[in-house]
Design an enzyme around this catalytic site. Structure first.
Site, PDB file in Angstrom:
ATOM      1  N   LYS A 133      -3.607   2.191  -4.150  1.00 30.59           N
ATOM      2  CA  LYS A 133      -3.021   2.869  -5.314  1.00 30.59           C
ATOM      3  C   LYS A 133      -2.581   1.875  -6.386  1.00 30.59           C
ATOM      4  O   LYS A 133      -2.849   2.062  -7.555  1.00 30.59           O
ATOM      5  CB  LYS A 133      -1.767   3.665  -4.924  1.00 30.59           C
ATOM      6  CG  LYS A 133      -1.957   4.787  -3.987  1.00 30.59           C
ATOM      7  CD  LYS A 133      -0.634   5.531  -3.763  1.00 30.59           C
ATOM      8  CE  LYS A 133       0.534   4.677  -3.322  1.00 30.59           C
ATOM      9  NZ  LYS A 133       0.450   4.143  -1.953  1.00 30.59           N
ATOM     10  N   ARG A 147       3.878 -10.189   2.930  1.00 31.06           N
ATOM     11  CA  ARG A 147       5.146  -9.478   2.838  1.00 31.06           C
ATOM     12  C   ARG A 147       5.614  -9.059   4.222  1.00 31.06           C
ATOM     13  O   ARG A 147       4.810  -8.733   5.071  1.00 31.06           O
ATOM     14  CB  ARG A 147       4.952  -8.225   1.969  1.00 31.06           C
ATOM     15  CG  ARG A 147       5.225  -8.458   0.515  1.00 31.06           C
ATOM     16  CD  ARG A 147       4.761  -7.341  -0.378  1.00 31.06           C
ATOM     17  NE  ARG A 147       4.934  -5.999   0.143  1.00 31.06           N
ATOM     18  CZ  ARG A 147       4.384  -4.918  -0.422  1.00 31.06           C
ATOM     19  NH1 ARG A 147       3.632  -5.037  -1.496  1.00 31.06           N
ATOM     20  NH2 ARG A 147       4.560  -3.724   0.092  1.00 31.06           N
ATOM     21  N   ARG A 175      -3.351  -8.374   3.910  1.00 32.88           N
ATOM     22  CA  ARG A 175      -2.992  -8.528   2.506  1.00 32.88           C
ATOM     23  C   ARG A 175      -2.093  -9.747   2.251  1.00 32.88           C
ATOM     24  O   ARG A 175      -1.194 -10.034   3.041  1.00 32.88           O
ATOM     25  CB  ARG A 175      -2.244  -7.271   2.082  1.00 32.88           C
ATOM     26  CG  ARG A 175      -2.346  -6.974   0.623  1.00 32.88           C
ATOM     27  CD  ARG A 175      -1.628  -5.702   0.326  1.00 32.88           C
ATOM     28  NE  ARG A 175      -2.513  -4.578   0.108  1.00 32.88           N
ATOM     29  CZ  ARG A 175      -2.071  -3.367  -0.235  1.00 32.88           C
ATOM     30  NH1 ARG A 175      -0.796  -3.123  -0.357  1.00 32.88           N
ATOM     31  NH2 ARG A 175      -2.922  -2.399  -0.437  1.00 32.88           N
ATOM     32  N   ARG A 198       7.867  10.152  -2.958  1.00 33.39           N
ATOM     33  CA  ARG A 198       7.492   9.946  -1.567  1.00 33.39           C
ATOM     34  C   ARG A 198       8.140  10.956  -0.640  1.00 33.39           C
ATOM     35  O   ARG A 198       7.886  10.928   0.561  1.00 33.39           O
ATOM     36  CB  ARG A 198       7.893   8.542  -1.136  1.00 33.39           C
ATOM     37  CG  ARG A 198       6.770   7.511  -1.307  1.00 33.39           C
ATOM     38  CD  ARG A 198       7.386   6.167  -1.067  1.00 33.39           C
ATOM     39  NE  ARG A 198       6.539   5.212  -0.463  1.00 33.39           N
ATOM     40  CZ  ARG A 198       6.030   4.156  -1.105  1.00 33.39           C
ATOM     41  NH1 ARG A 198       6.205   4.015  -2.393  1.00 33.39           N
ATOM     42  NH2 ARG A 198       5.325   3.262  -0.454  1.00 33.39           N
ATOM     43  N   ARG A 214       5.484   2.284   8.528  1.00 30.51           N
ATOM     44  CA  ARG A 214       5.271   2.838   7.186  1.00 30.51           C
ATOM     45  C   ARG A 214       4.294   4.016   7.235  1.00 30.51           C
ATOM     46  O   ARG A 214       4.457   4.988   6.515  1.00 30.51           O
ATOM     47  CB  ARG A 214       4.744   1.750   6.235  1.00 30.51           C
ATOM     48  CG  ARG A 214       5.829   0.768   5.811  1.00 30.51           C
ATOM     49  CD  ARG A 214       5.239  -0.466   5.187  1.00 30.51           C
ATOM     50  NE  ARG A 214       4.720  -0.235   3.850  1.00 30.51           N
ATOM     51  CZ  ARG A 214       3.869  -1.046   3.237  1.00 30.51           C
ATOM     52  NH1 ARG A 214       3.430  -2.130   3.845  1.00 30.51           N
ATOM     53  NH2 ARG A 214       3.460  -0.791   2.027  1.00 30.51           N
TER      54      ARG A 214
HETATM   55  P1  AMP Z   1       5.116   0.121  -2.076  1.00 26.44           P
HETATM   56  O1  AMP Z   1       4.963  -1.181  -2.764  1.00 26.44           O
HETATM   57  O2  AMP Z   1       4.926   1.301  -2.999  1.00 26.44           O
HETATM   58  O3  AMP Z   1       4.293   0.249  -0.818  1.00 26.44           O
HETATM   59  O4  AMP Z   1       6.654   0.225  -1.621  1.00 26.44           O
HETATM   60  C1  AMP Z   1       7.208  -0.699  -0.733  1.00 26.44           C
HETATM   61  C2  AMP Z   1       8.490  -0.154  -0.129  1.00 26.44           C
HETATM   62  O5  AMP Z   1       9.425   0.144  -1.174  1.00 26.44           O
HETATM   63  C3  AMP Z   1       8.357   1.148   0.635  1.00 26.44           C
HETATM   64  O6  AMP Z   1       7.919   0.947   1.970  1.00 26.44           O
HETATM   65  C4  AMP Z   1       9.779   1.678   0.568  1.00 26.44           C
HETATM   66  O7  AMP Z   1      10.631   0.978   1.459  1.00 26.44           O
HETATM   67  C5  AMP Z   1      10.190   1.289  -0.853  1.00 26.44           C
HETATM   68  N1  AMP Z   1       9.853   2.353  -1.817  1.00 26.44           N
HETATM   69  C6  AMP Z   1       8.993   2.275  -2.859  1.00 26.44           C
HETATM   70  N2  AMP Z   1       8.937   3.435  -3.522  1.00 26.44           N
HETATM   71  C7  AMP Z   1       9.763   4.285  -2.869  1.00 26.44           C
HETATM   72  C8  AMP Z   1      10.124   5.646  -3.051  1.00 26.44           C
HETATM   73  N3  AMP Z   1       9.600   6.385  -4.032  1.00 26.44           N
HETATM   74  N4  AMP Z   1      11.013   6.181  -2.182  1.00 26.44           N
HETATM   75  C9  AMP Z   1      11.567   5.460  -1.196  1.00 26.44           C
HETATM   76  N5  AMP Z   1      11.265   4.181  -0.949  1.00 26.44           N
HETATM   77  C10 AMP Z   1      10.369   3.584  -1.779  1.00 26.44           C
END
Ligand code: AMP
Length: 223
Positions: free
Chosen positions: A26, A169, A136, A101, A180
């Protein structure tokens, strides 16, 4: 190409949501589409990582959840998103990458009174997801994303764009990835039906390369 250009006149004020599991690509696709359409990409994950890097209280708190592969609590993330979405650059549209989410987040977005036009749902197999995320590598400096097999940097361990150090990460270790995915299935996947019922959802087959997904997104947005 011509048709895409023509249609772009009306696409550059779209409000889009990119929905899908971690590893669906995404973020990478959102970045390219954002550049082509001139729409800001709003990645809540990037915003939280930035806050964690700066060491501000919100970032420190968020990092605890992120490292465990859990979602940051709704009340925190809804506030973060609201402050961002009311900025001037979002007036003519945006791409939400990683928000909403949970159903509560989706309902909060509705309550902001900023109607979303389309929801693109990125779909792919779990096997591909795990392979993608665990391989990654991220640039510590600029956040660019590489993969130890699929997108290798020119110099091992260094970012092509800025020379920054590449690292894995903490939330991309296998255990956190599985967590996740479980969180996605339980908390985020219900949003597919939520947006389907509203007639806003288009599913994108994201098994291929990011370039292929970008093409599929363009086709979907032209319809
Ligand atoms: P991402 O880079 O979008 O995969 O986000 C990494 C992490 O950030 C996720 O695993 C969550 O811990 C947190 N996170 C990002 N966006 C959200 C969201 N909309 N709601 C809750 N946690 C979020």
């Amino acid at each position: 190409m011509k048709a895409w250009r023509r249609r772009q006149d009306t696409l550059d004020n779209m409000r889009l949501i990119f929905l899908g599991p971690p590893g669906a690509g995404k973020g990478t696709v959102a970045k390219k589409v954002s550049q082509e359409l001139g729409l800001p990409q709003i990645s809540t994950g990037d915003m939280l990582r930035e806050a964690a890097k700066e060491g501000v209280p919100l970032g420190r708190k968020a990092k605890e959840y992120m490292d465990r592969g859990e979602l940051v609590p709704d009340e925190i993330i809804i506030g973060v998103l609201k402050n961002r979405i009311i900025q001037q650059d979002c007036k003519n549209g945006f791409i939400l990458d990683g928000y909403p989410r949970t159903l509560l987040q989706a309902k909060a977005l509705d309550a902001f009174g900023i109607p979303v036009d389309r929801v693109l749902h990125f779909h792919l197999s779990e096997k591909t997801l795990i392979e993608r995320i665990t391989g990654r590598l991220t640039c510590r400096n600029c956040g660019a994303i590489y993969h130890k097999k699929n997108i290798k940097p020119k110099v091992k361990g260094k970012c092509d764009a800025c020379g920054g150090v590449l690292y894995k990460r903490e939330d991309q270790e296998e255990q956190a990835v599985r967590k996740r995915l479980e969180v996605y299935r339980r908390q985020t996947r219900p949003l597919i039906v939520f947006y389907q019922k509203k007639g806003m959802l288009t599913t994108i087959d994201a098994e291929g390369t990011p370039e292929e997904s970008v093409e599929k997104v363009k086709i979907a947005l032209r319809k």
